[in-house]
Design an enzyme around this catalytic site. Structure first.
Site, PDB file in Angstrom:
ATOM      1  N   CYS A 169       0.798  -1.228   0.000  1.00 35.29           N
ATOM      2  CA  CYS A 169       0.000   0.000   0.000  1.00 35.29           C
ATOM      3  C   CYS A 169       0.830   1.277   0.000  1.00 35.29           C
ATOM      4  O   CYS A 169       0.256   2.369  -0.066  1.00 35.29           O
ATOM      5  CB  CYS A 169      -0.967  -0.007   1.190  1.00 35.29           C
ATOM      6  SG  CYS A 169      -2.156  -1.364   1.100  1.00 35.29           S
ATOM      7  N   HIS A 309      -2.649   8.457   5.817  1.00 34.44           N
ATOM      8  CA  HIS A 309      -3.001   7.154   5.255  1.00 34.44           C
ATOM      9  C   HIS A 309      -4.451   6.847   5.632  1.00 34.44           C
ATOM     10  O   HIS A 309      -5.244   6.469   4.784  1.00 34.44           O
ATOM     11  CB  HIS A 309      -2.060   6.077   5.781  1.00 34.44           C
ATOM     12  CG  HIS A 309      -2.294   4.731   5.177  1.00 34.44           C
ATOM     13  ND1 HIS A 309      -2.016   4.456   3.860  1.00 34.44           N
ATOM     14  CD2 HIS A 309      -2.787   3.578   5.698  1.00 34.44           C
ATOM     15  CE1 HIS A 309      -2.320   3.194   3.591  1.00 34.44           C
ATOM     16  NE2 HIS A 309      -2.800   2.642   4.692  1.00 34.44           N
ATOM     17  N   GLU A 320      -0.799   5.726  13.265  1.00 33.17           N
ATOM     18  CA  GLU A 320      -0.479   6.916  12.492  1.00 33.17           C
ATOM     19  C   GLU A 320      -0.559   8.175  13.351  1.00 33.17           C
ATOM     20  O   GLU A 320       0.301   9.068  13.264  1.00 33.17           O
ATOM     21  CB  GLU A 320      -1.451   7.005  11.322  1.00 33.17           C
ATOM     22  CG  GLU A 320      -1.095   8.007  10.275  1.00 33.17           C
ATOM     23  CD  GLU A 320      -1.992   7.892   9.063  1.00 33.17           C
ATOM     24  OE1 GLU A 320      -1.665   8.515   8.051  1.00 33.17           O
ATOM     25  OE2 GLU A 320      -3.027   7.184   9.121  1.00 33.17           O
ATOM     26  N   LYS A 341      -9.501   8.561   1.976  1.00 39.73           N
ATOM     27  CA  LYS A 341     -10.067   7.211   1.864  1.00 39.73           C
ATOM     28  C   LYS A 341     -11.514   7.175   2.365  1.00 39.73           C
ATOM     29  O   LYS A 341     -12.267   6.268   2.018  1.00 39.73           O
ATOM     30  CB  LYS A 341      -9.215   6.206   2.642  1.00 39.73           C
ATOM     31  CG  LYS A 341      -7.848   5.936   2.032  1.00 39.73           C
ATOM     32  CD  LYS A 341      -7.099   4.872   2.817  1.00 39.73           C
ATOM     33  CE  LYS A 341      -5.721   4.599   2.252  1.00 39.73           C
ATOM     34  NZ  LYS A 341      -4.765   5.721   2.462  1.00 39.73           N
ATOM     35  N   HIS A 346      -9.876   2.631  -0.371  1.00 38.53           N
ATOM     36  CA  HIS A 346      -8.457   2.272  -0.315  1.00 38.53           C
ATOM     37  C   HIS A 346      -8.106   1.435  -1.547  1.00 38.53           C
ATOM     38  O   HIS A 346      -8.427   0.246  -1.619  1.00 38.53           O
ATOM     39  CB  HIS A 346      -8.197   1.484   0.968  1.00 38.53           C
ATOM     40  CG  HIS A 346      -6.747   1.234   1.249  1.00 38.53           C
ATOM     41  ND1 HIS A 346      -5.740   1.523   0.361  1.00 38.53           N
ATOM     42  CD2 HIS A 346      -6.127   0.684   2.346  1.00 38.53           C
ATOM     43  CE1 HIS A 346      -4.576   1.189   0.889  1.00 38.53           C
ATOM     44  NE2 HIS A 346      -4.789   0.676   2.078  1.00 38.53           N
ATOM     45  N   PHE A 405       1.116  -3.326   4.345  1.00 39.66           N
ATOM     46  CA  PHE A 405       1.433  -4.666   4.836  1.00 39.66           C
ATOM     47  C   PHE A 405       2.902  -4.987   4.528  1.00 39.66           C
ATOM     48  O   PHE A 405       3.431  -4.595   3.491  1.00 39.66           O
ATOM     49  CB  PHE A 405       0.536  -5.703   4.162  1.00 39.66           C
ATOM     50  CG  PHE A 405      -0.876  -5.730   4.675  1.00 39.66           C
ATOM     51  CD1 PHE A 405      -1.263  -4.966   5.756  1.00 39.66           C
ATOM     52  CD2 PHE A 405      -1.824  -6.543   4.074  1.00 39.66           C
ATOM     53  CE1 PHE A 405      -2.562  -4.994   6.233  1.00 39.66           C
ATOM     54  CE2 PHE A 405      -3.132  -6.586   4.532  1.00 39.66           C
ATOM     55  CZ  PHE A 405      -3.504  -5.816   5.613  1.00 39.66           C
TER      56      PHE A 405
END
Length: 422
Positions: A169, A309, A320, A341, A346, A405
């Protein structure tokens, strides 16, 4: 050699938006483009919502041969690349093609075509033994992710460095960071860079179902993506793409190009900890932010807006938030933060570039897009997340970050054009 790098062209295909203007109109209005999955019957799945792009390849100017040859994600990328080059006003044919390169990011590459071809070969999963008689002649292209940046290179005539970046990502940020580095070091003068992903397929949906990463707010798709909200329960899968023209500052200035922003700094780190888990202190993201700001020669107080994010999982949102506090100190509480998002979902490897596009538009319009669907506070997420409504705000410097990830944590600093030309 350490040349300054600027962005002079942009192409975007996002849920609810075909092009820059529609994209900004969507974000600035706080509208959401999340809906029940329409590409296939989602009834058997735990999460049944997504953010789809209303994309017509023929209407976008792709030929029948291109449409047959290219995966949907590749189609997105090529269309965005052509738009970015047109937007930049650059004449790529006027210079050396060996000085023009491509850096493209994607997390799941040709997932759409691979799943489609598997269903054909296996008779929708009913046959274990599959005959090559039914194999698509383009199957090799779908199996090799590097075909995606190669298609862009063919489309624009780029004969310089061509790379495929796949870091989950953070791919969309990392691809642009790589492109900027190639220009800075003198390996290229112009880079076509961005990211694309079209992961709304049964296999990808099932994978995220299995780890319970996606939302179960199936009865309310428009409000299913809830970054930083106390009632969030997972992200909304999406598709999309954004591609940019990056070039060296002096050449861009000499040709009178419209400069969206300078890529002031970029850094990426890995937590070396867990495939999907995050440490609560946000240390790795904080370190990436610190290094990116250092490259840009800026202080935490110089950041006007943080494009987060903000995936809408508790683990990510809290990690975050901790990273912003760790890296920016007291300034974290004074700096507006938002997650797009909440509106466009996403799109995995593409989202980092889509968020760069949002950051550029925020700078163009001196406004911060909102975090939609933010109505219930989370005590551990106590920053200014710009809930529900866009905000006019002087925006010269944007920090945009990504988390992926594998433990990848990336940060990019974008600065206003007049700063780049000073």
């Amino acid at each position: 050699m350490n040349r300054r790098v600027v962005i002079t062209g942009m192409g975007v295909r996002a849920p609810g938006a075909l092009g820059r203007k529609q994209f900004w109109d969507l974000l600035s209005s706080g509208r959401t483009s999340t809906r029940r999955i329409s590409f296939f019957d989602p009834a058997p799945y735990r999460s049944q919502v997504a953010a789809e792009v209303d994309f017509d390849a023929a209407a976008e100017g792709l030929s029948p041969r291109e449409i047959r040859r290219m995966d949907r994600a590749t189609q997105f990328a090529v269309v965005c690349a052509r738009e970015a080059v047109s937007d930049s006003g650059i004449d790529l044919a006027a210079g050396s093609p060996h000085r023009v390169g491509v850096s493209l990011g994607s997390a799941v590459a040709a997932a759409t075509s691979l799943e489609r071809e598997y269903l054909v070969l296996s008779d929708s999963g009913r046959r274990w033994e599959m005959s090559v008689d039914h194999l698509s002649p383009h199957m090799f292209d779908h199996m090799v992710p590097s075909i995606m940046p190669a298609e862009i290179a063919w489309a624009v005539g780029a004969e310089g460095p061509v790379a495929m970046i796949s870091d989950g990502c953070t791919s969309g940020l990392d691809a642009v960071g790589h492109a900027a580095a190639l220009i800075r070091e003198g390996s290229a003068d112009i880079m076509i860079s961005g990211a694309t992903d079209t992961p709304i397929t049964p296999i990808v949906v099932a994978c995220f179902d299995a780890i319970k990463a996606t939302t179960t707010y199936n009865d309310d798709p428009a409000h299913a993506s809830r970054p930083f909200d106390g009632t969030r329960n997972g992200f909304v899968l999406a598709e999309g793409a954004a591609v940019f023209v990056l070039e060296e500052l002096t050449s861009a200035t000499n040709r009178g190009a419209h400069i969206y922003a300078e890529v002031g700094g970029f850094a990426t780190r890995c937590n070396a900890y867990h495939m999907t888990g995050l440490k609560t202190d946000g240390r790795e993201m904080a370190e990436a932010i610190r290094v990116a700001l250092g490259q840009a020669r800026l202080n935490p107080s110089d950041v006007d807006y943080i494009n987060a994010h903000g995936s809408g999982t508790k683990q990510n949102d809290r990690h975050e938030t901790a990273a912003f506090k760790r890296s920016l100190g007291a300034c974290a509480y004074k700096t507006p933060v938002s997650s797009i998002k909440s509106m466009v979902g996403h799109s995995l490897g593409a989202i980092g570039s889509v968020e760069i596009a949002a950051s550029l538009m925020a700078m163009e319009n001196h406004a911060v897009p909102p975090t939609a669907n933010l109505r219930t506070s989370d005590p551990e997420c106590d920053l200014d997340y710009v809930p529900n409504t866009a905000r006019e705000h002087h925006t010269d410097t944007v920090l945009t970050v990504g988390s992926g990830f594998g433990g990848f944590q990336s940060a990019m600093v974008l600065t206003r054009p007049w700063s780049a030309c000073s």
